[in-house]
Design a protein around this motif. Sequence first.
Motif, PDB file in Angstrom:
ATOM      1  N   ALA A 477       0.833  -1.198   0.000  1.00 28.59           N
ATOM      2  CA  ALA A 477       0.000   0.000   0.000  1.00 28.59           C
ATOM      3  C   ALA A 477       0.869   1.249   0.000  1.00 28.59           C
ATOM      4  O   ALA A 477       0.936   1.974   0.991  1.00 28.59           O
ATOM      5  CB  ALA A 477      -0.923  -0.011   1.211  1.00 28.59           C
ATOM      6  N   PRO A 478       1.554   1.521  -1.106  1.00 31.42           N
ATOM      7  CA  PRO A 478       2.407   2.711  -1.147  1.00 31.42           C
ATOM      8  C   PRO A 478       1.596   3.992  -1.079  1.00 31.42           C
ATOM      9  O   PRO A 478       0.430   4.040  -1.452  1.00 31.42           O
ATOM     10  CB  PRO A 478       3.118   2.578  -2.498  1.00 31.42           C
ATOM     11  CG  PRO A 478       2.223   1.719  -3.314  1.00 31.42           C
ATOM     12  CD  PRO A 478       1.590   0.762  -2.363  1.00 31.42           C
ATOM     13  N   SER A 479       2.230   5.064  -0.596  1.00 27.38           N
ATOM     14  CA  SER A 479       1.574   6.359  -0.504  1.00 27.38           C
ATOM     15  C   SER A 479       1.301   6.914  -1.897  1.00 27.38           C
ATOM     16  O   SER A 479       0.290   7.571  -2.142  1.00 27.38           O
ATOM     17  CB  SER A 479       2.461   7.340   0.273  1.00 27.38           C
ATOM     18  OG  SER A 479       2.863   6.790   1.495  1.00 27.38           O
ATOM     19  N   ASN A 480       2.244   6.659  -2.790  1.00 28.06           N
ATOM     20  CA  ASN A 480       2.159   7.194  -4.140  1.00 28.06           C
ATOM     21  C   ASN A 480       3.015   6.296  -5.011  1.00 28.06           C
ATOM     22  O   ASN A 480       4.191   6.086  -4.719  1.00 28.06           O
ATOM     23  CB  ASN A 480       2.679   8.635  -4.144  1.00 28.06           C
ATOM     24  CG  ASN A 480       2.426   9.336  -5.453  1.00 28.06           C
ATOM     25  OD1 ASN A 480       2.659   8.793  -6.524  1.00 28.06           O
ATOM     26  ND2 ASN A 480       1.961  10.576  -5.359  1.00 28.06           N
ATOM     27  N   GLU A 481       2.443   5.754  -6.094  1.00 28.83           N
ATOM     28  CA  GLU A 481       3.234   4.853  -6.936  1.00 28.83           C
ATOM     29  C   GLU A 481       3.128   5.281  -8.393  1.00 28.83           C
ATOM     30  O   GLU A 481       2.065   5.637  -8.890  1.00 28.83           O
ATOM     31  CB  GLU A 481       2.803   3.402  -6.759  1.00 28.83           C
ATOM     32  CG  GLU A 481       1.330   3.119  -6.926  1.00 28.83           C
ATOM     33  CD  GLU A 481       0.961   1.680  -6.570  1.00 28.83           C
ATOM     34  OE1 GLU A 481       1.801   0.799  -6.724  1.00 28.83           O
ATOM     35  OE2 GLU A 481      -0.180   1.460  -6.143  1.00 28.83           O
ATOM     36  N   ASN A 482       4.289   5.240  -9.064  1.00 29.65           N
ATOM     37  CA  ASN A 482       4.390   5.718 -10.439  1.00 29.65           C
ATOM     38  C   ASN A 482       5.166   4.712 -11.272  1.00 29.65           C
ATOM     39  O   ASN A 482       6.319   4.377 -10.941  1.00 29.65           O
ATOM     40  CB  ASN A 482       5.123   7.063 -10.482  1.00 29.65           C
ATOM     41  CG  ASN A 482       4.479   8.103  -9.587  1.00 29.65           C
ATOM     42  OD1 ASN A 482       3.607   8.835 -10.011  1.00 29.65           O
ATOM     43  ND2 ASN A 482       4.918   8.148  -8.334  1.00 29.65           N
ATOM     44  N   TYR A 483       4.561   4.231 -12.357  1.00 28.12           N
ATOM     45  CA  TYR A 483       5.213   3.279 -13.260  1.00 28.12           C
ATOM     46  C   TYR A 483       5.134   3.876 -14.664  1.00 28.12           C
ATOM     47  O   TYR A 483       4.087   3.841 -15.312  1.00 28.12           O
ATOM     48  CB  TYR A 483       4.507   1.921 -13.219  1.00 28.12           C
ATOM     49  CG  TYR A 483       4.370   1.358 -11.817  1.00 28.12           C
ATOM     50  CD1 TYR A 483       5.413   0.626 -11.243  1.00 28.12           C
ATOM     51  CD2 TYR A 483       3.226   1.572 -11.066  1.00 28.12           C
ATOM     52  CE1 TYR A 483       5.305   0.121  -9.958  1.00 28.12           C
ATOM     53  CE2 TYR A 483       3.106   1.070  -9.779  1.00 28.12           C
ATOM     54  CZ  TYR A 483       4.149   0.351  -9.231  1.00 28.12           C
ATOM     55  OH  TYR A 483       4.030  -0.141  -7.952  1.00 28.12           O
ATOM     56  N   THR A 499       1.022 -15.061 -15.524  1.00 35.28           N
ATOM     57  CA  THR A 499       2.068 -14.126 -15.911  1.00 35.28           C
ATOM     58  C   THR A 499       1.493 -12.717 -15.997  1.00 35.28           C
ATOM     59  O   THR A 499       0.461 -12.498 -16.628  1.00 35.28           O
ATOM     60  CB  THR A 499       2.673 -14.529 -17.262  1.00 35.28           C
ATOM     61  OG1 THR A 499       3.272 -15.810 -17.148  1.00 35.28           O
ATOM     62  CG2 THR A 499       3.711 -13.521 -17.723  1.00 35.28           C
ATOM     63  N   TYR A 500       2.155 -11.753 -15.370  1.00 34.12           N
ATOM     64  CA  TYR A 500       1.758 -10.349 -15.404  1.00 34.12           C
ATOM     65  C   TYR A 500       2.927  -9.504 -15.925  1.00 34.12           C
ATOM     66  O   TYR A 500       4.064  -9.680 -15.496  1.00 34.12           O
ATOM     67  CB  TYR A 500       1.410  -9.832 -14.009  1.00 34.12           C
ATOM     68  CG  TYR A 500       0.235 -10.481 -13.333  1.00 34.12           C
ATOM     69  CD1 TYR A 500      -1.058 -10.002 -13.542  1.00 34.12           C
ATOM     70  CD2 TYR A 500       0.416 -11.554 -12.468  1.00 34.12           C
ATOM     71  CE1 TYR A 500      -2.144 -10.587 -12.914  1.00 34.12           C
ATOM     72  CE2 TYR A 500      -0.673 -12.145 -11.828  1.00 34.12           C
ATOM     73  CZ  TYR A 500      -1.944 -11.662 -12.052  1.00 34.12           C
ATOM     74  OH  TYR A 500      -3.016 -12.233 -11.416  1.00 34.12           O
ATOM     75  N   GLY A 501       2.628  -8.553 -16.786  1.00 32.25           N
ATOM     76  CA  GLY A 501       3.651  -7.590 -17.180  1.00 32.25           C
ATOM     77  C   GLY A 501       3.933  -6.617 -16.051  1.00 32.25           C
ATOM     78  O   GLY A 501       5.035  -6.535 -15.533  1.00 32.25           O
ATOM     79  N   ILE A 502       2.863  -5.879 -15.633  1.00 31.17           N
ATOM     80  CA  ILE A 502       2.951  -4.973 -14.480  1.00 31.17           C
ATOM     81  C   ILE A 502       1.770  -5.270 -13.569  1.00 31.17           C
ATOM     82  O   ILE A 502       0.633  -5.294 -14.014  1.00 31.17           O
ATOM     83  CB  ILE A 502       2.920  -3.495 -14.911  1.00 31.17           C
ATOM     84  CG1 ILE A 502       4.129  -3.177 -15.793  1.00 31.17           C
ATOM     85  CG2 ILE A 502       2.920  -2.578 -13.694  1.00 31.17           C
ATOM     86  CD1 ILE A 502       4.144  -1.753 -16.348  1.00 31.17           C
ATOM     87  N   TYR A 503       2.059  -5.490 -12.291  1.00 31.17           N
ATOM     88  CA  TYR A 503       1.004  -5.811 -11.320  1.00 31.17           C
ATOM     89  C   TYR A 503       1.124  -4.819 -10.162  1.00 31.17           C
ATOM     90  O   TYR A 503       2.135  -4.802  -9.450  1.00 31.17           O
ATOM     91  CB  TYR A 503       1.188  -7.235 -10.803  1.00 31.17           C
ATOM     92  CG  TYR A 503       0.073  -7.729  -9.895  1.00 31.17           C
ATOM     93  CD1 TYR A 503      -0.909  -8.590 -10.370  1.00 31.17           C
ATOM     94  CD2 TYR A 503       0.012  -7.337  -8.565  1.00 31.17           C
ATOM     95  CE1 TYR A 503      -1.929  -9.059  -9.550  1.00 31.17           C
ATOM     96  CE2 TYR A 503      -0.999  -7.793  -7.727  1.00 31.17           C
ATOM     97  CZ  TYR A 503      -1.969  -8.656  -8.218  1.00 31.17           C
ATOM     98  OH  TYR A 503      -2.972  -9.110  -7.408  1.00 31.17           O
ATOM     99  N   ALA A 504       0.107  -3.983 -10.005  1.00 30.28           N
ATOM    100  CA  ALA A 504       0.090  -3.013  -8.911  1.00 30.28           C
ATOM    101  C   ALA A 504      -1.239  -3.121  -8.179  1.00 30.28           C
ATOM    102  O   ALA A 504      -2.295  -3.183  -8.806  1.00 30.28           O
ATOM    103  CB  ALA A 504       0.286  -1.603  -9.436  1.00 30.28           C
ATOM    104  N   PHE A 505      -1.187  -3.137  -6.868  1.00 34.18           N
ATOM    105  CA  PHE A 505      -2.400  -3.275  -6.065  1.00 34.18           C
ATOM    106  C   PHE A 505      -2.224  -2.475  -4.799  1.00 34.18           C
ATOM    107  O   PHE A 505      -1.164  -2.483  -4.178  1.00 34.18           O
ATOM    108  CB  PHE A 505      -2.628  -4.740  -5.715  1.00 34.18           C
ATOM    109  CG  PHE A 505      -3.759  -4.960  -4.744  1.00 34.18           C
ATOM    110  CD1 PHE A 505      -5.061  -5.036  -5.188  1.00 34.18           C
ATOM    111  CD2 PHE A 505      -3.512  -5.082  -3.376  1.00 34.18           C
ATOM    112  CE1 PHE A 505      -6.102  -5.231  -4.283  1.00 34.18           C
ATOM    113  CE2 PHE A 505      -4.541  -5.274  -2.481  1.00 34.18           C
ATOM    114  CZ  PHE A 505      -5.834  -5.350  -2.938  1.00 34.18           C
ATOM    115  N   THR A 506      -3.263  -1.778  -4.392  1.00 35.84           N
ATOM    116  CA  THR A 506      -3.208  -1.046  -3.131  1.00 35.84           C
ATOM    117  C   THR A 506      -4.563  -1.047  -2.460  1.00 35.84           C
ATOM    118  O   THR A 506      -5.592  -0.865  -3.123  1.00 35.84           O
ATOM    119  CB  THR A 506      -2.727   0.407  -3.345  1.00 35.84           C
ATOM    120  OG1 THR A 506      -2.849   1.103  -2.102  1.00 35.84           O
ATOM    121  CG2 THR A 506      -3.550   1.123  -4.392  1.00 35.84           C
TER     122      THR A 506
END
Length: 508
Positions: A477-483, A499-506
């Motif tokens: 749970a990042p405060s702010n995430e940038n990809y 398989t995931y290329g980019i996986y982000a969850f919060t």
Amino acid sequence: YPTLAAAVTAINGGTHTGSITVNVDAGHTETLAGRINLTATGTMTEPIIIQKAGAGANPALTAYTGVNTPTSAERDGMFSLSGSDWVTIDGINLQENPANTDLTTWMEYGYGLFKNSDTDGCQNNTIKNCAITLNRDNVIPGSGVWHPGSNGIVVLWCSATSDTGIAPTTPDGSNSFNKFYSNTIQNVQHGITFMAFAAPTPFTLADTGNDVGGYSASTGNTIVNFGGGAATMASADAVFINNQWGINCSYNTINNNNGAGVNHPNILYGIWCNLSSTSTSATINNNNVTVKGGGTTQVVAAIRNELGATPAGNTVSISNNTITGEYLTATTGGFYGIWNSAAQANLIMNGNTVSNMSYSSATLTGTGVVYGIFNGASNAGMTVNVRNNTVSNINRTGTAGGTTIGIFTVGVGGMNVTINSNTVENMSVDGTGAASIIYGIQTTNGTIVVDSNLVNNLACLKMTGIGTLYGIYNINAPSNENYNYNTVSNLTHNGTGTTYGIYAFTAT
């Protein structure tokens, strides 16, 4: 003088004063009757210089018959400085005596820098162009202020005849501003060892400004074929750094087995920066490190920076290093290229190349973690920069398997993590069993920037693998995430895992 030992005795006795130069003829050989102990001191304008004179082989001193072991209060060493300053030793080789065949007779160190009192440490000394060869079978742990077994060079906060630390009461009581350049150290348990008083803030009593390798390739040390002694009971490392402020360890060539050594069967580090519980700083740049583990459950790492405290403005740079190695006997032991677990204010890991790392085998479980670059430390206010690194050709095999990550840094709220312009490619997991998780790049909490990276050719080759394959991953749970501006390509899974290329969850 007929011997170098006799010349040093004369200097200690005051026979010579002012600027002193001892020229030792090239090719001179000398078997010591006991440890040479220099107690005289030079100054900036009147130094003491002990050097090879003329063309030919370095003068070589052969060890006496030792009488102590690593557990003794006094250890056997060949040449010690006791509270001496402004001494240069240039081109004087030290070698174990082949007649010394057991723990009592073997040397515990080649060159040693020791304190004379709480106000008189060793400062501004230089040891350069020397070859030091001891016996790697001297492996047992010691007592008090000591790193186990045989050490090429030691800088310790005790005296030469005691294993009890001497806490400095003035800055002159520290061992500071010493330089070790262009030395070759081999067949030891440890190459160069620093152990010092854990100075409190504002660190005026800390060992400060010591330097292993200088700031160019011309001054780097070569430390090879260390560890691997018979019935090894302790860790092995090329450089051990304890409680140092502003130390530099750069441009060194490190390989624990270049073909003339033995893969170390216990904990193995190339450079081990073991920081104090207070604050410290270090520069570990431009080293070429190869580590070859021979254990099963022990950890192996090319560069490890550990401990430390809450940030206090200190900076550790681990940059522009070239790292490779193998750990083909591992069952559960972890394997790291760069491993930081110290929460300094600023952590810089830029421009490193971690490549050609091979882990475990088809007949072993191989369940330990494998990380190319790993930061496991977090603290609010800490800044981590991981830029322009290359992590490639990381391969693991095993009957069970484990987690493999190219670049991983943890974080907490108030922490800033930037992973920028890195290349992570050609990583694979093979063998049998279900465990097969691969991450190209992983982050956790704080303010996260994952920018302009290339993640390419990650592969789970196991037909039975059920682990997930991620190019870039964050499930915290990042405060702010940038990809932004990342390229993720050629992800292959032969098993049943997702398989995931980019996986982000919060959760927020």
